[in-house]
Design a protein around this motif. Sequence first.
Motif, PDB file in Angstrom:
ATOM      1  N   CYS A  58     -19.336  16.539  29.779  1.00 56.85           N
ATOM      2  CA  CYS A  58     -19.554  15.419  30.702  1.00 56.85           C
ATOM      3  C   CYS A  58     -18.229  14.920  31.282  1.00 56.85           C
ATOM      4  N   PHE A 102     -14.389  15.503  33.249  1.00 57.61           N
ATOM      5  CA  PHE A 102     -14.043  15.965  34.600  1.00 57.61           C
ATOM      6  C   PHE A 102     -14.183  17.492  34.718  1.00 57.61           C
ATOM      7  N   GLY A 126     -15.318  19.724  32.398  1.00 55.70           N
ATOM      8  CA  GLY A 126     -16.570  20.224  31.827  1.00 55.70           C
ATOM      9  C   GLY A 126     -17.762  20.050  32.754  1.00 55.70           C
ATOM     10  N   ARG A 139     -14.718   9.337  26.878  1.00 45.87           N
ATOM     11  CA  ARG A 139     -14.006   9.017  28.115  1.00 45.87           C
ATOM     12  C   ARG A 139     -14.848   8.107  28.988  1.00 45.87           C
ATOM     13  N   SER A 170     -17.530   9.249  31.835  1.00 43.73           N
ATOM     14  CA  SER A 170     -18.230  10.520  31.602  1.00 43.73           C
ATOM     15  C   SER A 170     -19.740  10.325  31.637  1.00 43.73           C
ATOM     16  N   ARG A 207     -15.631  16.927  16.328  1.00 41.11           N
ATOM     17  CA  ARG A 207     -15.019  16.693  15.014  1.00 41.11           C
ATOM     18  C   ARG A 207     -16.050  16.868  13.912  1.00 41.11           C
ATOM     19  N   TYR A 252      -7.147  10.396  16.144  1.00 42.59           N
ATOM     20  CA  TYR A 252      -8.149  10.901  17.092  1.00 42.59           C
ATOM     21  C   TYR A 252      -7.644  12.165  17.786  1.00 42.59           C
ATOM     22  N   THR A 258      -2.697  23.626  28.275  1.00 41.77           N
ATOM     23  CA  THR A 258      -1.952  22.752  29.180  1.00 41.77           C
ATOM     24  C   THR A 258      -0.508  23.208  29.358  1.00 41.77           C
ATOM     25  N   LYS A 266      -2.360  21.104  21.427  1.00 41.55           N
ATOM     26  CA  LYS A 266      -2.898  22.201  22.243  1.00 41.55           C
ATOM     27  C   LYS A 266      -2.231  23.526  21.859  1.00 41.55           C
ATOM     28  N   CYS A 312      -3.002  25.050  31.938  1.00 44.34           N
ATOM     29  CA  CYS A 312      -3.163  24.464  33.268  1.00 44.34           C
ATOM     30  C   CYS A 312      -2.131  23.367  33.530  1.00 44.34           C
ATOM     31  N   VAL A 341      -1.462  20.070  36.311  1.00 43.77           N
ATOM     32  CA  VAL A 341      -2.391  18.981  36.662  1.00 43.77           C
ATOM     33  C   VAL A 341      -3.602  19.571  37.395  1.00 43.77           C
ATOM     34  N   GLN A 398     -13.334  13.152  38.554  1.00 39.98           N
ATOM     35  CA  GLN A 398     -12.279  12.824  37.593  1.00 39.98           C
ATOM     36  C   GLN A 398     -12.127  11.307  37.512  1.00 39.98           C
ATOM     37  N   GLN A 418      -3.730   9.198  32.597  1.00 41.12           N
ATOM     38  CA  GLN A 418      -4.276  10.558  32.792  1.00 41.12           C
ATOM     39  C   GLN A 418      -5.111  10.632  34.061  1.00 41.12           C
TER      40      GLN A 418
END
Length: 358
Positions: free
Chosen positions: A11, A13, A15, A39, A42, A62, A95, A123, A177, A200, A202, A208, A214
Amino acid sequence: MAKRILITGGCGFVGSNIAIKLAEKYPDYSIIALDNLKRRGSELNLSNLAKHKVVFIHGDIRNKEDLQQVGAFDLLIDAAAEPSVLSGSNGSMDYLINTNLVGTINCLQLAAEYSAEFIFLSTSRVYPIGHLNKIQLLQNENRFEVSSDPQPNGFSWEGVSEEFPLEGARSAYGATKLMSELMLQEYHNLFDIKMVINRCGVISGPLQMGKVDQGVIVLWMARHFWKKQLSYIGYGGLGKQVRDVLHINDLFELIDLQMHNMDQINGQTFNVGGGRKANTSLKELTLLCQEVTGNKIPIKPVLENRYADVPYYLTDNTKIKSTTGWQPKSSMPRIVEDIFEWMKKNEKILKPIFDING
Ligand SMILES: NC(=O)c1ccc[n+]([C@@H]2O[C@H](COP(=O)([O-])OP(=O)(O)OC[C@H]3O[C@@H](n4cnc5c(N)ncnc54)[C@H](O)[C@@H]3O)[C@@H](O)[C@H]2O)c1
């Protein structure tokens, strides 16, 4: 062959865009979007996903029990993360680590159980700050640009390649990452999981939910659109820092290509970004946003640099281009105009997310 595809962070940006575009292009595929809706914004994508018959599972990567609900699938696209480079910088890492590292390993384990393929959204932040700060720059009126001085290994006028050094601190986000990338390589080696890693730069475009820490391109457009204020943070407060920007449509084209040619790219790591095709300084972005919205807003200079910031990042797409033929098509004006159109069309529902001061 009909495919069953699990998109974690489905849900968010990246995805939700990938889920919707896949559903439109391949109506016989079965697409599942798993997301814990952490987020803000979302949740606004849920109705659009449902319209495209994407199945939503309210779950947390998680939690292994949440992942077990999904059942067998052929491909996992990993787009669930805490994606802010500032996360963890206030000292609270739980988190970040539990989602970006442990959660990714939970997903890998699940993919191994079903012999599913894995596409990982990594990233440019895996590259260390110290080395990125060694890139030799000069200052033009509106931006930093690459100078003709000798440059660090793995860097050229095209940008940062996969040969760029990896030792040194990079931000806690980038570290989670990179650690996930390492685990992906182990699962690939041990259990023959077919996988690809996309580092990736930006990414931006419609859907988004950009915020101060972010999603800078959308944040910039939103502040112009709703006539709020902004700050040029760091590097003398002049807005000359540069990033390349990948349109979400270009990322979709790449993922579509990769999922249908996995044998060609299996086990590999690619730098992926807007590169020379689409990059901007904040000052140039301001000019573009002014042009598209017709609005001029106050922008405050903040002299002090921000944690983990770098003055310049551009992706060298040479490896992905020579391996697959893919290259970004969208320019900066196109990216900014598409975001503007999305905001205009959805002004009412987006207002509570973006219409804020700060
Ligand atoms: N957007 C960019 O500029 C960019 C650049 C490079 C890499 N990436 C990577 O791309 C991926 C997608 O990023 P995005 O921009 O779509 O971010 P996003 O925040 O828009 O989407 C991430 C989604 O994951 C969900 N999520 C967070 N924690 C979760 C958890 N524990 N369990 C289940 N869902 C959870 C959020 O609710 C959100 O919907 C991330 O892995 C990010 O690191 C993004």
